[in-house]
Write an enzyme that holds these catalytic residues in place. Sequence first.
Site, PDB file in Angstrom:
ATOM      1  N   GLU A  57      80.654 -93.477 -37.865  1.00 43.11           N
ATOM      2  CA  GLU A  57      80.432 -93.955 -38.483  1.00 43.11           C
ATOM      3  C   GLU A  57      79.581 -94.841 -37.647  1.00 43.11           C
ATOM      4  OE1 GLU A  57      85.168 -93.058 -39.959  1.00 43.11           O
ATOM      5  OE2 GLU A  57      83.632 -92.182 -37.970  1.00 43.11           O
ATOM      6  N   SER A 173      82.024 -47.912 -28.469  1.00 38.30           N
ATOM      7  CA  SER A 173      81.338 -48.860 -29.776  1.00 38.30           C
ATOM      8  C   SER A 173      80.555 -49.518 -28.958  1.00 38.30           C
ATOM      9  CB  SER A 173      83.110 -50.385 -30.026  1.00 38.30           C
ATOM     10  OG  SER A 173      82.737 -50.882 -28.106  1.00 38.30           O
ATOM     11  N   ARG A 189      80.370 -68.883 -31.446  1.00 34.51           N
ATOM     12  CA  ARG A 189      81.460 -68.672 -30.525  1.00 34.51           C
ATOM     13  C   ARG A 189      81.562 -70.049 -29.837  1.00 34.51           C
ATOM     14  NH1 ARG A 189      81.255 -63.193 -27.212  1.00 34.51           N
ATOM     15  NH2 ARG A 189      81.963 -62.051 -28.271  1.00 34.51           N
ATOM     16  N   GLY A 302      90.915 -55.561 -29.905  1.00 30.19           N
ATOM     17  CA  GLY A 302      91.053 -54.463 -30.891  1.00 30.19           C
ATOM     18  C   GLY A 302      92.294 -54.236 -32.028  1.00 30.19           C
TER      19      GLY A 302
END
Length: 370
Positions: A57, A173, A189, A302
Amino acid sequence: MMTSTEKPIDYMQRALELARQALGATSPNPAVGAVVVKDGRIAGEGFTQPPGGPHAEIVALKNAGAAARGATLYVTLEPCCHEGRTAACTQAIIAAGIKEVRFSILDPDQHVRGHGKLSLEQAGVAVNVGEGEAEARRINEAYIKQRTTGLPFVIAKFAVSLDGKIAATSGDSRWVSSVDSRAWAHRERTKIDAIMVGVRTILVDNPELTARPVAGGDNVRQPLRIVADSKGRTPPTARVLEGPRNVIIATTAASNVEWRERMAAAGGEVLVLPDFNGRVDVLALLRELGERQALSLLVEGGGELLGSFFDRRLVDKVHAIIAPMIIGGRTAPAAVAGEGARRMDDALRLRDIVVERLGEDILVTGYPIA
């Protein structure tokens, strides 16, 4: 004057667009957008600046200058009426001569909660509430959760193959998700207050857990990094302990005192919490983060850590990235472990589903049904 081919401007939608630009930079304050309209034209606009800076504002009023007198102010959240690091927005609005304020939702903060609306009305300013409410709530969903419950908004994020695996049978992975998905994840993130993984993720992947978007470089806001390590297995050489000194190692009394000292010497803040079924009590952790004014927590795995949040119904939002690959293997880990549902009727289902493409991957976002 507007011509017949021009669309009328939706001033509240513009305010909402501005609020979205503030996401990731305002915590522990909400992300707010504001637009001053005079004689059918935008006279000034702005969004909330980082903590210590002016609210939306104030930015909009300053941009409008003298044109604010007799104008209408569109803002996505009830103007504050108390002084903290900045002056009360309601007093600035009244002093500027705004004749009407239209805001989307009441501020759930205990210092406001309708008092801003009342202050404006008592000063003779017309007030209208509710325009753009659904989107305003979505933008500030983390702020609303923390202010109403004292707990941060929990986002569960994982990337899986078509057959639901997060890694190969060896534990490898790198990578299930595509380059586009990883770039999206790094941008996300920058918008959250804290990011969390379990100690197995540290031991297998050794991540930094920092935000590294393509644009922004070293100037991006970094989240608080958290490792859940109930028994004290994180090595002092872990990459998460490098860089910004904003790392919490959440452990239990089961961890070794000497290990805790090594973690502290390596730059981590060791937080000893109660255990729950032999693991760090994640609800106790959420309470601690809430007291520190963290609005949001991103849990990236995990499977056991995600399972502990899902089992206790502590997840507020889900980001599931599905990659077009088949991994297979009886022992290949799944995205969510824990106790799970005993019957299909007990399975957690999502609402308000949004499906997007991230390169070759599919991103499914939804909110758990309570």
